[in-house]
Design an enzyme around this catalytic site. Structure first.
Site, PDB file in Angstrom:
ATOM      1  N   GLU A   1       1.166  -1.103  -0.168  1.00 33.62           N
ATOM      2  CA  GLU A   1       0.453  -0.164  -0.362  1.00 33.62           C
ATOM      3  C   GLU A   1       0.620   1.647   0.055  1.00 33.62           C
ATOM      4  O   GLU A   1       1.717   1.208  -0.190  1.00 33.62           O
ATOM      5  CB  GLU A   1      -0.935   0.157   1.498  1.00 33.62           C
ATOM      6  CG  GLU A   1      -0.375   0.128   2.354  1.00 33.62           C
ATOM      7  CD  GLU A   1      -0.720   0.728   3.931  1.00 33.62           C
ATOM      8  OE1 GLU A   1      -1.613   2.194   3.358  1.00 33.62           O
ATOM      9  OE2 GLU A   1      -0.897   0.133   4.861  1.00 33.62           O
TER      10      GLU A   1
ATOM     11  N   LYS B   1      -4.560  -1.449  14.187  1.00 36.67           N
ATOM     12  CA  LYS B   1      -3.815   0.352  14.695  1.00 36.67           C
ATOM     13  C   LYS B   1      -4.290  -0.220  16.331  1.00 36.67           C
ATOM     14  O   LYS B   1      -5.608  -0.525  16.344  1.00 36.67           O
ATOM     15  CB  LYS B   1      -4.362   1.000  14.170  1.00 36.67           C
ATOM     16  CG  LYS B   1      -3.937   1.750  12.587  1.00 36.67           C
ATOM     17  CD  LYS B   1      -4.122   2.668  12.127  1.00 36.67           C
ATOM     18  CE  LYS B   1      -4.825   2.963  11.733  1.00 36.67           C
ATOM     19  NZ  LYS B   1      -5.183   4.016  10.326  1.00 36.67           N
TER      20      LYS B   1
HETATM   21  N1  PSU Z   1      -2.077   1.680   9.936  1.00 33.53           N
HETATM   22  C1  PSU Z   1      -0.415   2.653  10.704  1.00 33.53           C
HETATM   23  N2  PSU Z   1      -0.641   4.232   9.539  1.00 33.53           N
HETATM   24  C2  PSU Z   1      -1.356   4.069   8.182  1.00 33.53           C
HETATM   25  C3  PSU Z   1      -2.353   3.197   8.499  1.00 33.53           C
HETATM   26  C4  PSU Z   1      -2.578   1.985   9.020  1.00 33.53           C
HETATM   27  O1  PSU Z   1      -0.218   2.515  11.636  1.00 33.53           O
HETATM   28  O2  PSU Z   1      -1.150   5.334   7.752  1.00 33.53           O
HETATM   29  C5  PSU Z   1      -3.251   3.480   7.189  1.00 33.53           C
HETATM   30  C6  PSU Z   1      -3.665   2.083   5.945  1.00 33.53           C
HETATM   31  O3  PSU Z   1      -3.229   2.598   4.839  1.00 33.53           O
HETATM   32  C7  PSU Z   1      -5.258   2.227   6.609  1.00 33.53           C
HETATM   33  C8  PSU Z   1      -5.629   3.161   6.502  1.00 33.53           C
HETATM   34  O4  PSU Z   1      -5.782   1.188   5.490  1.00 33.53           O
HETATM   35  O5  PSU Z   1      -5.017   3.965   7.535  1.00 33.53           O
HETATM   36  C9  PSU Z   1      -7.166   3.166   7.446  1.00 33.53           C
HETATM   37  O6  PSU Z   1      -7.480   4.928   7.404  1.00 33.53           O
HETATM   38  P1  PSU Z   1      -9.209   4.670   7.680  1.00 33.53           P
HETATM   39  O7  PSU Z   1      -8.621   4.499   9.034  1.00 33.53           O
HETATM   40  O8  PSU Z   1      -8.904   6.405   7.785  1.00 33.53           O
HETATM   41  O9  PSU Z   1      -9.867   3.901   7.058  1.00 33.53           O
END
Ligand code: PSU
Ligand code: MN
Length: 292
Positions: free
Chosen positions: A21, A152
């Protein structure tokens, strides 16, 4: 969709390919660690005998597999949008630049014919009502193997696991019976299945296809030398209280919490983040070899 020559050749001759990604490069890590990490992840995939396919949006074009110069530009620009599913078409239609989230990368990887995808932490259910990552729903309709170190750690973990169940995402722990929690290799939350080898991950993907299931095979890979679960949770609680007291919310909350976690752990959380990204890229490459 522009598939690089190397990735196209690998897919056509059924060689192993691993999607990576780009939101972690454009929004997850600071400059210049982001570019260094992106290069290191591609190198790790190669060392394990697979072809890396970093996915991102450059001037309105979806790229699957980036050149060194393209990777450098994506990591260095400050006008790159976080491209999730609800704004992916908008970014492309407007000719903008975008870092792809887990949801978007999984979607594009499947469209390109890639079977394995490595990431760090997936999005999930936030403690705040109605903030739920589209990663969860996306994983329910993207039939590929996704290797991650867990949701996370600032998320509501039991709620995230419940949602994976509701959406029918195939969930397995790699050599663990419990949900790993990103910075922490464990948690008290039990997983429905455990695998002990890369071959078993490949068998899971094949069984899911034979069964006609539309969802991902989510392989949760606990990070080595992580922080104990109770310690991560008390840091998260403290950071959340401080954010409430300081009136921080909305889109500023996640970056704030991650930064406070880093400070409260004396930088250990950053070091762990880089390690788990690389460990996941390596495991994904080995699984891809079993599927090629
Ligand atoms: N985990 C991290 N850093 C990030 C992400 C996840 O430690 O930048 C990113 C990934 O790309 C994940 C996204 O898909 O954050 C999820 O964001 P949201 O909760 O806005 O969908
Ligand atoms: Mn959100």
């Amino acid at each position: 969709m522009l598939i690089s020559g190397e990735v196209k050749d690998a897919l056509q001759s059924d060689k192993p390919v691993v999607a990576l990604e780009s939101t972690v490069i454009t929004h997850g890590l600071p400059v210049p660690v982001n570019l260094k990490t992106a290069r290191r992840l591609e190198e790790a995939v190669r060392q394990e005998g697979a072809v890396p396919a970093t996915i991102g949006i450059l001037a309105g074009k979806v790229h699957v597999g980036l050149t060194a110069a393209e990777l450098e530009e994506l990591a260095g620009r400050n006008d790159v949008e976080k491209a999730s599913l609800w704004n992916l078409a908008a970014v492309v239609a407007a000719g903008k630049w975008g870092g792809t989230t887990v949801a978007t990368t999984a979607h594009l990887a499947v469209r390109a014919g890639i079977r394995v995808f490595a990431t760090g932490g997936i999005g999930g259910v936030h403690p705040l009502a109605y903030d739920e990552s589209s990663d969860l729903l996306a994983l329910s309709r993207t039939p590929l193997v996704v290797v991650s170190a867990g949701p996370k750690s600032i998320l509501d973990l039991p709620a995230t696991l419940e949602r994976l169940e509701s959406y029918g995402v195939g969930v397995v722990g790699y050599k663990t019976k419990h949900l790993p929690a990103f910075h922490s290799p464990d948690s008290p939350y039990e997983l429905p299945a455990t695998i002990w080898s890369e071959a078993e991950a490949a068998a899971h993907w094949r069984a899911a296809r034979e069964l006609g299931l539309p969802a991902a095979t989510m392989v949760f890979n606990p990070v080595s030398q992580g922080i104990p679960f109770s310690e991560v949770m008390s840091c998260v609680e403290q950071a959340n209280e401080e954010a409430r007291a300081a009136g921080i919310g909305g889109k500023d909350l996640t970056p704030y919490l991650l930064r406070r976690l880093s400070e409260l752990s004396d930088g250990r959380s950053d070091e762990i983040n880089l390690r788990l990204l690389e460990e996941n890229a390596r495991l994904a490459a080995r699984i891809a070899r079993h599927l090629a």
